[in-house]
Design an enzyme around this catalytic site. Structure first.
Site, short mmCIF file in Angstrom:
data_model
loop_
_atom_site.label_atom_id
_atom_site.label_comp_id
_atom_site.label_asym_id
_atom_site.label_seq_id
_atom_site.Cartn_x
_atom_site.Cartn_y
_atom_site.Cartn_z
N GLU A 111 -21.36 -9.55 16.89
CA GLU A 111 -22.82 -9.69 16.51
C GLU A 111 -22.83 -10.57 15.22
O GLU A 111 -22.12 -10.61 14.52
CB GLU A 111 -23.28 -8.20 16.02
CG GLU A 111 -23.38 -7.30 17.51
CD GLU A 111 -21.81 -6.52 17.46
OE1 GLU A 111 -21.86 -6.08 18.52
OE2 GLU A 111 -21.05 -6.52 16.75
N ASN A 116 -28.58 -15.93 9.94
CA ASN A 116 -27.39 -16.58 9.63
C ASN A 116 -27.08 -17.77 10.55
O ASN A 116 -26.22 -18.03 11.21
CB ASN A 116 -26.13 -15.64 9.43
CG ASN A 116 -24.85 -16.27 8.75
OD1 ASN A 116 -24.70 -17.52 8.61
ND2 ASN A 116 -24.07 -15.52 8.40
N TYR A 123 -20.41 -20.06 16.03
CA TYR A 123 -20.15 -19.36 17.05
C TYR A 123 -20.44 -20.34 18.50
O TYR A 123 -19.57 -20.30 19.38
CB TYR A 123 -20.77 -18.18 17.20
CG TYR A 123 -20.14 -17.11 16.01
CD1 TYR A 123 -18.79 -17.10 15.75
CD2 TYR A 123 -21.30 -16.64 15.31
CE1 TYR A 123 -18.27 -16.51 14.83
CE2 TYR A 123 -20.48 -15.66 14.22
CZ TYR A 123 -19.05 -15.71 13.98
OH TYR A 123 -18.88 -14.87 13.06
#
Length: 157
Positions: A111, A116, A123
């Site tokens: 998560e 952010n 990611y």
């Protein structure tokens, strides 16, 4: 103060309970809504994979990874501010992916706060895809913030 990775040795060591005060301090320096020292202690005691990223003999980051059955769940990843923007988060993330594969995981979940954006970009660039949204998941100023749920399918290297 800024630190540089060049000409330094990067290594990983397992987090121990006696590392927790330093890790808790790092978490509080880098995140407004940090984990408590008790959460880190519980992760170590539960046997989660908790590598410390070391530059020479200095702790500059850490990760917390839970593995169950054939799934890995990245619970926390942090690079201390003076060491950010040098590719160390990617180095730590790929170490955690390799650990997941080594422990038989076929998929890794995490998560992340949509706010952010640096983490979301890391990611995505590392092969994670958004698979869902957890509403009101995180504490935030003035209320709660959603979490993007991301996954990366793993294959043995």
């Amino acid at each position: 103060m800024s630190a540089r990775r060049e000409d330094h040795s990067v290594s990983f060591v397992p987090m121990q309970v006696d590392h927790v005060p330093a890790i808790g301090s790092m978490d509080r320096r880098n995140y407004e809504f940090a984990w408590t020292d008790g959460i880190f202690r519980d992760c170590v005691k539960a046997g989660y994979i908790c590598p410390l990223l070391m530059i020479d003999k200095e702790i500059v980051g850490y990760g917390v990874l839970q593995i169950g059955a054939d799934e890995a769940h990245l619970l926390n990843l942090c690079i201390d501010e003076p060491w950010q923007r040098q590719g160390l988060a990617r180095t730590l993330l790929e170490h955690l992916v390799a650990e997941s594969v080594r422990h038989g995981a076929h998929v890794m979940f995490l998560e992340v706060r949509p706010s952010n954006t640096r983490a979301v970009a890391l990611y995505q660039q590392s092969g994670f895809n958004e698979i869902g949204l957890r509403r009101n998941y995180y504490d935030a100023k003035g209320g709660r913030e959603d979490a993007l749920v991301m996954a990366r399918y793993l294959s043995p290297e």
